[in-house]
Design an enzyme around this catalytic site. Structure first.
Site, PDB file in Angstrom:
ATOM      1  N   LEU A  18     -26.648   4.707 -73.598  1.00 55.56           N
ATOM      2  CA  LEU A  18     -28.031   5.255 -73.991  1.00 55.56           C
ATOM      3  C   LEU A  18     -28.865   5.363 -72.923  1.00 55.56           C
ATOM      4  O   LEU A  18     -29.725   6.150 -73.063  1.00 55.56           O
ATOM      5  CB  LEU A  18     -28.528   4.062 -75.089  1.00 55.56           C
ATOM      6  CG  LEU A  18     -27.622   4.290 -76.532  1.00 55.56           C
ATOM      7  CD1 LEU A  18     -28.184   3.130 -77.409  1.00 55.56           C
ATOM      8  CD2 LEU A  18     -27.827   5.371 -77.047  1.00 55.56           C
ATOM      9  N   ASP A  37     -30.541   1.652 -62.039  1.00 53.64           N
ATOM     10  CA  ASP A  37     -29.170   1.191 -62.602  1.00 53.64           C
ATOM     11  C   ASP A  37     -28.685   0.364 -61.200  1.00 53.64           C
ATOM     12  O   ASP A  37     -29.023   0.710 -60.337  1.00 53.64           O
ATOM     13  CB  ASP A  37     -28.191   2.214 -62.970  1.00 53.64           C
ATOM     14  CG  ASP A  37     -27.274   1.609 -63.736  1.00 53.64           C
ATOM     15  OD1 ASP A  37     -27.482   1.806 -65.061  1.00 53.64           O
ATOM     16  OD2 ASP A  37     -26.273   1.127 -63.453  1.00 53.64           O
ATOM     17  N   SER A  69     -34.247   8.227 -57.795  1.00 50.58           N
ATOM     18  CA  SER A  69     -33.112   7.412 -58.376  1.00 50.58           C
ATOM     19  C   SER A  69     -33.009   5.989 -57.556  1.00 50.58           C
ATOM     20  O   SER A  69     -33.302   6.023 -56.367  1.00 50.58           O
ATOM     21  CB  SER A  69     -31.810   8.027 -58.240  1.00 50.58           C
ATOM     22  OG  SER A  69     -30.701   7.159 -58.263  1.00 50.58           O
ATOM     23  N   TYR A 165     -26.394 -13.324 -76.325  1.00 53.66           N
ATOM     24  CA  TYR A 165     -27.091 -12.025 -76.587  1.00 53.66           C
ATOM     25  C   TYR A 165     -27.994 -11.882 -77.617  1.00 53.66           C
ATOM     26  O   TYR A 165     -29.119 -11.395 -77.289  1.00 53.66           O
ATOM     27  CB  TYR A 165     -25.792 -10.874 -76.825  1.00 53.66           C
ATOM     28  CG  TYR A 165     -26.329  -9.616 -77.270  1.00 53.66           C
ATOM     29  CD1 TYR A 165     -26.300  -8.666 -76.074  1.00 53.66           C
ATOM     30  CD2 TYR A 165     -26.428  -9.201 -78.298  1.00 53.66           C
ATOM     31  CE1 TYR A 165     -26.579  -7.234 -76.354  1.00 53.66           C
ATOM     32  CE2 TYR A 165     -26.801  -7.959 -78.735  1.00 53.66           C
ATOM     33  CZ  TYR A 165     -26.867  -6.677 -77.765  1.00 53.66           C
ATOM     34  OH  TYR A 165     -27.139  -5.500 -78.055  1.00 53.66           O
ATOM     35  N   LYS A 169     -32.378 -11.213 -77.042  1.00 58.14           N
ATOM     36  CA  LYS A 169     -32.770  -9.600 -77.652  1.00 58.14           C
ATOM     37  C   LYS A 169     -33.677 -10.034 -78.698  1.00 58.14           C
ATOM     38  O   LYS A 169     -34.807  -9.367 -78.968  1.00 58.14           O
ATOM     39  CB  LYS A 169     -31.615  -8.934 -78.494  1.00 58.14           C
ATOM     40  CG  LYS A 169     -30.374  -8.295 -77.522  1.00 58.14           C
ATOM     41  CD  LYS A 169     -31.202  -7.372 -76.740  1.00 58.14           C
ATOM     42  CE  LYS A 169     -30.079  -6.501 -75.750  1.00 58.14           C
ATOM     43  NZ  LYS A 169     -30.783  -5.652 -74.805  1.00 58.14           N
ATOM     44  N   ALA A 197     -25.078   3.297 -80.959  1.00 55.83           N
ATOM     45  CA  ALA A 197     -24.552   4.751 -80.651  1.00 55.83           C
ATOM     46  C   ALA A 197     -23.204   4.220 -80.127  1.00 55.83           C
ATOM     47  O   ALA A 197     -22.804   3.410 -79.457  1.00 55.83           O
ATOM     48  CB  ALA A 197     -25.238   5.539 -79.971  1.00 55.83           C
TER      49      ALA A 197
END
Length: 306
Positions: A18, A37, A69, A165, A169, A197
């Site tokens: 995503l 990243d 980047s 997790y 979150k 997704a």
């Protein structure tokens, strides 16, 4: 058409999934991108701190997007600080921050180590804190900002073998609830996106029958709305499989028990009456909840708190 021309967006976890989809969606609508990243690879964008983000960087370059980047781990606050300084030196502003970097390793609570627990919090929660803390002063100076935290359905509702997790979150939901109030006077919107997704992270727990339903379409649309000048703030949007919905924490109708009679046995006996009693009440803040408690009790004790 909603555009982001001349706006600068920082997207973490942009190397795949995503995060990559978000970066591309913003670039297609004119945004300048700073993509982050921890992965590696070749890059056609100007690159700092490593080779980084080959696939996403190439796509952005092919779209003609102006981009930077950065290969780094969001838990490395100093590396992240250096990256944000570079972004500001290059473009002089940051309009959008998308905290998308995250990890997901299901593990039973019996087998969960403190190191695993801490790593989950460091990436999902502390990584989001680090980036937000760095962009916040600039957004206040320019009197504009859009910040998105990426939560998860497991954080809202819980799931088997998801304690670290879920915790990280759900903590982001609390961060959004309070930070949005601090950003209100500076035109900084802070929201939560709960997406689902088909990505490498989710492929293993989506059945083959429904996988085609989970495209990035509704997720991207919701993300772009949350990045726009018309975005709401302090809200939590769920997006997946062509569906967009608004979620919030509500309090069900309280069960009033005379103080002297309020005993655990009474609560146990009346649980069916208490559970999901209608109507529901929404409170704008923790302070409003405290006020509601006070008003309920004050009325019974003939105390005027107005």
């Amino acid at each position: 058409m909603m555009r982001f021309d001349e706006q600068v967006a920082v997207v973490t976890g942009a190397g795949a999934g995503l995060g990559r989809a978000y970066a591309i969606a913003l670039a297609e609508r004119g945004a300048r991108l700073a993509i982050i990243d921890s992965g590696s690879g070749d890059s056609r964008c100007q690159s700092y701190a490593g080779a980084g983000l080959n696939k996403t960087a190439r796509t952005l370059a092919e779209l003609g997007a102006d981009c930077l980047s950065f290969q780094l781990d969001v838990t490395d606050s100093q590396a992240l600080k250096s990256a944000i300084e570079t972004v500001l030196k290059r473009w002089g502003r940051i309009d959008i921050a998308i905290n998308n970097a995250g990890i997901h390793t299901p593990v039973s609570f019996d087998s969960l180590s403190f190191e695993q627990w801490q790593r989950q919090l460091d990436v999902d929660l502390n990584g989001s804190f680090h980036l937000t803390k760095l962009v916040w002063p600039q957004m206040k100076r320019q009197n504009y900002g859009r910040i998105v935290m990426t939560a998860g359905a497991s954080g809202l509702y819980g799931d088997m073998h998801e304690t670290p997790y879920s915790t990280s979150k759900m903590a982001l939901v609390g961060l959004v609830n309070s930070l949005a109030k601090e950003g209100r006077d500076y035109n900084i919107s802070v929201n939560t996106l709960v997406p689902e997704a088909l990505t490498a992270m989710t492929a293993h727990h989506l059945s083959p029958l429904v996988k085609p339903l989970f495209s990035t379409s509704s997720v991207n649309a919701t993300l772009l709305y949350l990045c726009s000048s018309t975005a709401c703030s302090g809200q939590h949007l769920l997006a997946a499989a062509g569906s967009v919905s608004h979620g919030m924490f509500v309090e069900f109708q309280p069960l009033r028990i005379v103080e002297d009679g309020c005993k655990p046995e009474v609560i146990a006996q009346r649980w069916d009456e208490l559970y999901r009693a209608q109507p529901c009440h929404f409170h704008e803040s923790g302070e409003e909840q405290v006020t509601a408690w006070a008003r309920r009790s004050a009325a019974e004790h003939h105390v005027d708190i107005e």
